[in-house]
Design a protein around this motif. Sequence first.
Motif, PDB file in Angstrom:
ATOM      1  N   GLU A  89       8.949   5.800  -1.963  1.00  0.00           N
ATOM      2  CA  GLU A  89       7.554   6.205  -1.787  1.00  0.00           C
ATOM      3  C   GLU A  89       6.747   6.278  -3.073  1.00  0.00           C
ATOM      4  O   GLU A  89       5.530   6.116  -3.050  1.00  0.00           O
ATOM      5  N   ALA A  90       7.409   6.559  -4.216  1.00  0.00           N
ATOM      6  CA  ALA A  90       6.635   6.815  -5.435  1.00  0.00           C
ATOM      7  C   ALA A  90       7.446   6.584  -6.703  1.00  0.00           C
ATOM      8  O   ALA A  90       8.677   6.525  -6.681  1.00  0.00           O
ATOM      9  N   VAL A  91       6.694   6.482  -7.806  1.00  0.00           N
ATOM     10  CA  VAL A  91       7.270   6.446  -9.145  1.00  0.00           C
ATOM     11  C   VAL A  91       6.869   7.756  -9.820  1.00  0.00           C
ATOM     12  O   VAL A  91       5.692   8.118  -9.831  1.00  0.00           O
ATOM     13  N   TYR A  92       7.854   8.466 -10.364  1.00  0.00           N
ATOM     14  CA  TYR A  92       7.620   9.738 -11.040  1.00  0.00           C
ATOM     15  C   TYR A  92       7.946   9.567 -12.516  1.00  0.00           C
ATOM     16  O   TYR A  92       8.966   8.971 -12.859  1.00  0.00           O
ATOM     17  N   ALA A 105       2.938   8.107  -8.902  1.00  0.00           N
ATOM     18  CA  ALA A 105       2.140   7.012  -8.349  1.00  0.00           C
ATOM     19  C   ALA A 105       2.800   6.532  -7.068  1.00  0.00           C
ATOM     20  O   ALA A 105       3.974   6.148  -7.072  1.00  0.00           O
ATOM     21  N   PRO A 106       2.080   6.556  -5.969  1.00  0.00           N
ATOM     22  CA  PRO A 106       2.636   6.020  -4.723  1.00  0.00           C
ATOM     23  C   PRO A 106       2.944   4.523  -4.890  1.00  0.00           C
ATOM     24  O   PRO A 106       2.186   3.799  -5.535  1.00  0.00           O
ATOM     25  N   VAL A 107       4.038   4.096  -4.335  1.00  0.00           N
ATOM     26  CA  VAL A 107       4.433   2.694  -4.418  1.00  0.00           C
ATOM     27  C   VAL A 107       3.335   1.789  -3.862  1.00  0.00           C
ATOM     28  O   VAL A 107       3.085   0.699  -4.376  1.00  0.00           O
ATOM     29  N   SER A 108       2.627   2.253  -2.848  1.00  0.00           N
ATOM     30  CA  SER A 108       1.569   1.445  -2.241  1.00  0.00           C
ATOM     31  C   SER A 108       0.420   1.159  -3.207  1.00  0.00           C
ATOM     32  O   SER A 108      -0.377   0.260  -2.972  1.00  0.00           O
ATOM     33  N   ARG A 109       0.333   1.903  -4.312  1.00  0.00           N
ATOM     34  CA  ARG A 109      -0.748   1.714  -5.293  1.00  0.00           C
ATOM     35  C   ARG A 109      -0.329   0.824  -6.471  1.00  0.00           C
ATOM     36  O   ARG A 109      -1.142   0.526  -7.337  1.00  0.00           O
ATOM     37  N   ILE A 110       0.934   0.412  -6.524  1.00  0.00           N
ATOM     38  CA  ILE A 110       1.415  -0.404  -7.644  1.00  0.00           C
ATOM     39  C   ILE A 110       0.828  -1.809  -7.559  1.00  0.00           C
ATOM     40  O   ILE A 110       0.861  -2.446  -6.519  1.00  0.00           O
ATOM     41  N   GLN A 111       0.294  -2.270  -8.703  1.00  0.00           N
ATOM     42  CA  GLN A 111      -0.263  -3.618  -8.789  1.00  0.00           C
ATOM     43  C   GLN A 111       0.628  -4.547  -9.598  1.00  0.00           C
ATOM     44  O   GLN A 111       0.858  -5.678  -9.201  1.00  0.00           O
ATOM     45  N   THR A 112       1.103  -4.086 -10.763  1.00  0.00           N
ATOM     46  CA  THR A 112       1.999  -4.912 -11.588  1.00  0.00           C
ATOM     47  C   THR A 112       3.088  -4.048 -12.203  1.00  0.00           C
ATOM     48  O   THR A 112       2.935  -2.843 -12.371  1.00  0.00           O
TER      49      THR A 112
END
Length: 169
Positions: A89-92, A105-112
Amino acid sequence: MSEHTTNTALRLRPPAHRVSRRAIGYWTVTAAIFWVLLIGVQTVIVVTSDEPPSFFAVTLVISCVLGPLHLIVMPQWRYRVHRWEVTGEAVYTQAGWLKQQWRIAPVSRIQTVDIERDPFEQLFGLAKITVTTASAAGPLRISGLTHDRALELADELTKTTQAVRGDAT
């Protein structure tokens, strides 16, 4: 909000993983370069000047005390603080030593996802990952990973990001 939604909501918490112990040596060496240069310049000024201002001698003494103290305390402290974790779900991340920062940061918001290695990181077999998100707060950085772990993590993040629906905006 239902009980299920409350239990699965992302919240800021200490990440589970420490960085590589090699980061201690890396942080020590990079800080030592600064102190050697600073003390070297101060020494040259004090030794080569006919009558150096007294504050140069004072700053040299202060640097000779603070430099070694900084090299002993800072890398150990940073090692205890720097942490990271990636879930589905996320990167901490947690970083810093005097000024500490916790990010999620939620994984769904990752761009690169990028991997970087400066020359000293290469010497120590380390790398850093930069996770760019659709956030005004800027990217998340995980420093002090072994190069192999950084490659694995970048691959894991890429696969996880691809599996999550959404456009990361």
